[in-house]
Design a protein around this motif. Structure first.
Motif, PDB file in Angstrom:
ATOM      1  N   PRO A   1       0.768  -1.057  -0.040  1.00 38.93           N
ATOM      2  CA  PRO A   1       0.228   0.111  -0.078  1.00 38.93           C
ATOM      3  C   PRO A   1       0.637   1.771  -0.187  1.00 38.93           C
ATOM      4  O   PRO A   1       0.797   2.486  -0.803  1.00 38.93           O
ATOM      5  CB  PRO A   1      -0.571  -0.852   1.255  1.00 38.93           C
ATOM      6  N   SER A   2       2.013   1.248   0.311  1.00 41.75           N
ATOM      7  CA  SER A   2       2.381   2.162   0.758  1.00 41.75           C
ATOM      8  C   SER A   2       3.314   3.381  -0.375  1.00 41.75           C
ATOM      9  O   SER A   2       3.257   4.372  -0.770  1.00 41.75           O
ATOM     10  CB  SER A   2       4.159   2.395   1.729  1.00 41.75           C
ATOM     11  N   HIS A   3       3.661   1.703  -1.531  1.00 39.28           N
ATOM     12  CA  HIS A   3       4.190   2.107  -2.999  1.00 39.28           C
ATOM     13  C   HIS A   3       2.856   2.889  -4.113  1.00 39.28           C
ATOM     14  O   HIS A   3       3.307   3.757  -4.450  1.00 39.28           O
ATOM     15  CB  HIS A   3       4.932   0.998  -3.380  1.00 39.28           C
ATOM     16  N   ALA A   4       1.793   1.739  -3.033  1.00 41.03           N
ATOM     17  CA  ALA A   4       0.473   2.575  -4.433  1.00 41.03           C
ATOM     18  C   ALA A   4       0.262   3.782  -4.597  1.00 41.03           C
ATOM     19  O   ALA A   4       0.067   4.813  -4.900  1.00 41.03           O
ATOM     20  CB  ALA A   4      -0.774   1.617  -4.008  1.00 41.03           C
ATOM     21  N   ARG A   5       0.539   4.005  -2.240  1.00 40.60           N
ATOM     22  CA  ARG A   5       0.168   5.889  -1.831  1.00 40.60           C
ATOM     23  C   ARG A   5       1.305   6.924  -2.812  1.00 40.60           C
ATOM     24  O   ARG A   5       1.525   7.988  -3.323  1.00 40.60           O
ATOM     25  CB  ARG A   5       0.163   6.158  -0.830  1.00 40.60           C
ATOM     26  N   LEU A   6       2.750   6.514  -2.589  1.00 42.72           N
ATOM     27  CA  LEU A   6       3.832   7.292  -3.512  1.00 42.72           C
ATOM     28  C   LEU A   6       3.215   6.867  -4.500  1.00 42.72           C
ATOM     29  O   LEU A   6       3.819   9.041  -5.121  1.00 42.72           O
ATOM     30  CB  LEU A   6       4.690   6.357  -2.627  1.00 42.72           C
ATOM     31  N   GLU A   7       3.285   6.733  -5.499  1.00 41.88           N
ATOM     32  CA  GLU A   7       3.022   5.742  -6.851  1.00 41.88           C
ATOM     33  C   GLU A   7       1.733   7.119  -7.396  1.00 41.88           C
ATOM     34  O   GLU A   7       2.161   7.569  -8.227  1.00 41.88           O
ATOM     35  CB  GLU A   7       2.286   5.227  -7.466  1.00 41.88           C
ATOM     36  N   GLN A   8       1.063   7.561  -6.520  1.00 43.79           N
ATOM     37  CA  GLN A   8       0.158   8.584  -6.770  1.00 43.79           C
ATOM     38  C   GLN A   8       0.410  10.176  -6.616  1.00 43.79           C
ATOM     39  O   GLN A   8       0.211  10.624  -7.221  1.00 43.79           O
ATOM     40  CB  GLN A   8      -1.704   8.506  -6.051  1.00 43.79           C
ATOM     41  N   TYR A   9       1.602  10.009  -4.985  1.00 44.79           N
ATOM     42  CA  TYR A   9       1.674  11.488  -4.968  1.00 44.79           C
ATOM     43  C   TYR A   9       2.377  11.768  -5.703  1.00 44.79           C
ATOM     44  O   TYR A   9       2.550  13.088  -5.975  1.00 44.79           O
ATOM     45  CB  TYR A   9       2.602  10.552  -3.632  1.00 44.79           C
ATOM     46  N   VAL A  10       3.571  10.742  -6.520  1.00 39.11           N
ATOM     47  CA  VAL A  10       4.622  10.746  -7.312  1.00 39.11           C
ATOM     48  C   VAL A  10       3.782  11.942  -8.071  1.00 39.11           C
ATOM     49  O   VAL A  10       5.393  13.112  -9.299  1.00 39.11           O
ATOM     50  CB  VAL A  10       5.543  10.785  -7.278  1.00 39.11           C
ATOM     51  N   PHE A  11       2.674  11.797  -8.528  1.00 32.94           N
ATOM     52  CA  PHE A  11       2.051  12.335 -10.409  1.00 32.94           C
ATOM     53  C   PHE A  11       1.314  14.109 -10.012  1.00 32.94           C
ATOM     54  O   PHE A  11       1.174  14.750 -11.176  1.00 32.94           O
ATOM     55  CB  PHE A  11       1.432  11.564 -11.183  1.00 32.94           C
ATOM     56  N   THR A  12       1.670  14.115  -9.002  1.00 30.51           N
ATOM     57  CA  THR A  12       0.675  15.524  -8.474  1.00 30.51           C
ATOM     58  C   THR A  12       2.068  16.974  -8.969  1.00 30.51           C
ATOM     59  O   THR A  12       3.189  16.266  -8.826  1.00 30.51           O
ATOM     60  CB  THR A  12       0.624  15.274  -7.465  1.00 30.51           C
ATOM     61  N   GLU A  13       1.582  18.105  -9.540  1.00 33.52           N
ATOM     62  CA  GLU A  13       2.277  18.806 -10.396  1.00 33.52           C
ATOM     63  C   GLU A  13       3.443  19.392  -8.761  1.00 33.52           C
ATOM     64  O   GLU A  13       4.868  19.332  -9.491  1.00 33.52           O
ATOM     65  CB  GLU A  13       1.093  19.549 -10.303  1.00 33.52           C
ATOM     66  N   VAL A  14       2.715  19.444  -7.557  1.00 32.89           N
ATOM     67  CA  VAL A  14       4.355  20.038  -6.690  1.00 32.89           C
ATOM     68  C   VAL A  14       5.171  18.705  -7.193  1.00 32.89           C
ATOM     69  O   VAL A  14       6.328  19.357  -6.123  1.00 32.89           O
ATOM     70  CB  VAL A  14       3.293  20.542  -6.092  1.00 32.89           C
ATOM     71  N   VAL A  15       5.469  17.375  -6.812  1.00 33.06           N
ATOM     72  CA  VAL A  15       6.255  17.197  -6.882  1.00 33.06           C
ATOM     73  C   VAL A  15       7.168  16.597  -7.924  1.00 33.06           C
ATOM     74  O   VAL A  15       8.206  17.386  -8.603  1.00 33.06           O
ATOM     75  CB  VAL A  15       6.115  15.453  -6.320  1.00 33.06           C
ATOM     76  N   TRP A  16       6.433  16.040  -9.334  1.00 35.14           N
ATOM     77  CA  TRP A  16       6.664  15.843 -10.481  1.00 35.14           C
ATOM     78  C   TRP A  16       7.357  17.688 -11.162  1.00 35.14           C
ATOM     79  O   TRP A  16       8.859  16.812 -10.974  1.00 35.14           O
ATOM     80  CB  TRP A  16       5.366  15.563 -11.477  1.00 35.14           C
TER      81      TRP A  16
END
Length: 247
Positions: free
Chosen positions: A105-120
């Protein structure tokens, strides 16, 4: 081994250590709690050494997702090789995404998070390119399944390429997972989690695309049995992969 080769090996091993520890901290404390200085200390290195590998926290997060993506490709390759029809292979990919989110689950949340503009946008161009490069074999594999269905006469082309046709199932699978992962969102609209709902929607889409064999959506028992069979076929494939993240 030459001196340069030894240095490169040491650098690689050090980078894997940073990524392994970051995965552990994310799993135990959450993505937003991860900080570079404490991570470096946990690995018994100076913060400056960590920044020699990753230009920012965002850069590190993308590197972690890129590494995990290599296992996703191996998993998808095994699904593509299963002795099932092409339509069921598309469903099996969706099942694999669901199982990956259950197991890691932590990878799934991370994968969703990294494609947000503030991270990407705050990661380095080279890390963003690494993610894009890793995505190409995945898209080629999925479009290859669609191409095989086109060649077999199981699916009309609707004046689209195989890649263009593959976008709709991919978007439905990813989007439904992300909606479910946003805590309380579906419940706020009075939608209770139904384990068959995603696959019912996927069959609706594939039926609309005229992808053979068509599925009777009113036969709930058949849908449930099909989903259970696909889970039984896909789940063992995870055992041959190294762990996506440390949970």
């Amino acid at each position: 081994m030459t001196v340069n080769e030894r240095k490169e090996r040491q650098r690689f091993d050090r980078e894997q250590l940073f990524l392994d520890k970051a995965a552990q901290l994310i799993a135990s404390e959450g993505i937003l709690q991860l900080q570079m200085a404490p991570l470096a200390r946990a690995c018994e290195y100076a913060t400056g050494t960590l920044y020699q590998h990753f230009s920012s926290k965002e850069d590190l997060l993308l590197a972690l997702v890129a590494r995990n993506g290599c296992n996703q490709l191996k998993l998808f390759q095994q699904i593509a090789a299963l002795a099932i029809c092409n339509r069921h292979k598309i469903l099996a990919l969706c099942v694999a995404e669901e199982l990956a989110r259950e197991y890691h689950p932590s990878h799934a949340r991370l994968e969703q998070y990294v494609f947000t503009e503030v991270v990407w946008e705050n990661a380095s161009a080279s890390r963003r390119q690494m993610i894009l490069d890793n995505s190409k074999p995945l898209s080629e594999l999925v479009s290859g399944i669609v191409g095989a269905a086109l060649a077999a006469g199981e699916l009309p082309d609707h004046q689209c390429t195989a890649l263009e046709l593959s976008i709709a199932p991919w978007a439905l699978c990813t989007g439904s997972h992300n909606l479910e992962q946003t805590s309380g969102l579906l419940a706020a609209f009075g939608l209770n989690k139904d384990p068959l709902q995603r696959y019912r929607h996927m069959h609706l889409l594939l039926n609309g695309m005229q992808w053979q064999p068509l599925q009777d959506l009113n036969d709930t028992a058949a849908l449930a049995a099909q989903l259970q069979q696909l889970r039984q076929q896909v789940a063992p494939l995870f055992s041959g992969l190294c762990q996506l993240t440390v949970e």
